[in-house]
Design an enzyme around this catalytic site. Structure first.
Site, PDB file in Angstrom:
ATOM      1  NE  ARG A  67     -11.322   1.891  -1.747  1.00 38.97           N
ATOM      2  CZ  ARG A  67     -10.070   1.614  -2.070  1.00 38.97           C
ATOM      3  NH1 ARG A  67      -9.736   0.377  -2.430  1.00 38.97           N
ATOM      4  NH2 ARG A  67      -9.146   2.548  -2.040  1.00 38.97           N
ATOM      5  CE  LYS A 101       9.792   2.930   3.912  1.00 40.75           C
ATOM      6  NZ  LYS A 101       8.916   1.824   3.581  1.00 40.75           N
ATOM      7  N   GLY A 121      -7.031   5.511   2.853  1.00 39.24           N
ATOM      8  CA  GLY A 121      -5.992   4.612   3.354  1.00 39.24           C
ATOM      9  C   GLY A 121      -6.028   4.423   4.856  1.00 39.24           C
ATOM     10  N   GLY A 136      -4.179   6.051  -2.415  1.00 38.74           N
ATOM     11  CA  GLY A 136      -3.201   6.587  -3.372  1.00 38.74           C
ATOM     12  C   GLY A 136      -3.784   7.707  -4.225  1.00 38.74           C
TER      13      GLY A 136
END
Ligand code: ATP
Ligand code: 3PG
Length: 394
Positions: free
Chosen positions: A36, A197, A351, A374
């Site tokens: 990043r 999930k 991620g 996200g």
């Protein structure tokens, strides 16, 4: 992109408040992945070369509005200095008289890194007062923090209402690549959705089902689909309240003519650990006391084949518990298939998938690895990103 970018404005001699996402993984004060930081360098360097006074702001971790010593940005400033080959001044605060005093001493091309903006409770509340305090430091606002663009915070959204506000190069590139992929995809277009999930991926799966030719499901969330189709999943991850939803996705795929791929075999383990007993079993044969922690060899081949025949692949979420080598083969097979397919444009949705590709040393073989976890997820869900919406239109 319909938003102004750095190229649309003149920054010479101007004080530029540049929001970056320096929320990098760190262990014992050492940065473990500087992707990043490096991704923000083109914007920072351009600002330096243009003779701007570069004021960098970022969040780091989740200090919840208080000063947390371990979450200071000092190590990031040190590393950035090394990468830029130039001293980066570091402020101990993110606004106020002490910061203004430092800015007054800056020459054109100098770089200052402010303290973690999340040390202030107003940041995450998008407090207009804090946004004004940030804006007072500068003449222009540049948002290069794609990774935080899904947050409506004072330094990502509020400040943009107080200054001329444009996108930096990283922001522009991320929006461009992801936007083009979703709005005008080369076909066959395949989405691979994994991770833990179902509930975190509902929006993504829903949106992608409207766009793709193939949807591949893997990771822990696959077992809710497997169970929904009437198979036993033993101790595998399961969201029992999402079975109807899972079936509705399979149904929608049929209606839309989307090929829906689920694991046909899996690696099961008698324990969630590196030294568990493991075996490959077909999807109908998951033993009651075992849990599926990776896709199996037959599934790997099927997924590999679909990937190799695709022109565009978007990937979000690992196929198994890739952090443990025994259960990393499914994720590795997907990464390798993408790396080998020269004709396939591969977009990795940040991620864990980005971490996995790094782990397998295949990062440089991917077409685009997003710096946003996200943020890229929300983008793929078709949601507007507040940090982008707030920027000036072209
Ligand atoms: N079969 C499985 N059982 C349990 N956990 C799994 C399984 N497959 C993958 N996981 C775990 O899922 C986690 C990643 O899922 P998660 O949804 O948190 O992130 P993600 O999908 O990578 O999202 P992002 O890329 O946005 O960070 C990994 O830590 C991985 O170990
Ligand atoms: O790591 C990220 O995804 C971004 O830096 C945003 O961080 P956050 O989830 O703490 O807002």
């Amino acid at each position: 992109m319909n938003k102004k970018t750095l190229k649309d404005i003149d920054v010479k001699g101007k004080r530029v408040f540049c929001r970056v996402d320096f929320n990098v993984p760190m262990q014992d004060g050492k940065i473990t992945d500087e992707t990043r930081i490096r991704a923000a360098v083109p914007t920072i360097q351009y600002l330096m070369e243009q003779g701007a006074k570069v004021i960098l702001a970022s969040h780091f971790g989740r200090p919840k509005g208080q000063v947390v010593e371990e979450m200071r940005l000092t190590p990031v400033g040190v590393r950035l200095s090394e990468i830029l080959g130039k001293e980066v001044k570091k402020a101990d605060e993110a606004y106020g008289d002490s910061v203004k005093a430092i800015i007054d001493t800056m020459n054109e091309g100098d770089v200052l890194l402010l303290e973690n903006v999340r040390f202030y409770p107003g940041e995450e509340k998008n407090d207009p007062e804090l946004a004004k305090n940030f804006a007072e430091l500068a003449d222009v606002y540049v948002n290069d923090a794609f990774g935080a663009a899904h947050r409506a915070h004072a330094s990502t959204e509020g400040i943009a209402h107080n200054l001329p506000a444009v996108a930096g190069f990283l922001m522009e590139k991320e929006l461009d690549v992801l936007g083009k992929a979703l709005s005008n995809p080369e076909r066959p277009f395949t989405a691979i959705v994994g991770g833990a999930k179902v509930k975190d991926k509902i929006g993504v799966i829903e949106n992608l089902l409207e766009l793709v030719d193939n949807l591949i499901i893997g990771g822990g969330l696959a077992y809710t689909f497997v169970k929904a189709q009437g198979h036993e999943v033993g101790k595998s991850l399961l969201e029992a309240d999402k079975l109807d939803l899972a079936n509705s996705f399979i149904e929608k795929a049929k209606q839309k003519g989307v090929n829906f791929y689920m694991p046909v075999d899996v690696i099961v383990a008698d324990d969630f650990s590196a030294d568990a007993n493991t075996k490959a079993v077909s999807i109908e044969e998951i033993p009651a006391d075992w849990e599926a922690l990776d896709i199996g060899p037959k599934t790997r081949e099927i997924y590999r084949d679909v990937i190799q025949k695709s022109k565009l692949v978007i990937w979000n979420g690992p196929m198994g518990v890739f952090e443990i080598d025994t259960f990393a083969n499914g994720t590795k097979a997907v990464a390798e298939a993408l790396a080998e397919s020269q004709d396939t444009y591969s977009v990795i949705g940040g991620g864990d998938s980005a971490a996995a590709v790094e782990k397998f040393h295949l990062a440089d073989k991917m077409s685009h690895i997003s710096t946003g976890g996200g943020a890229s997820l929300e983008f793929m869900e078709g949601k507007a990103l507040p940090g982008v919406v707030a920027l000036n239109d072209k």
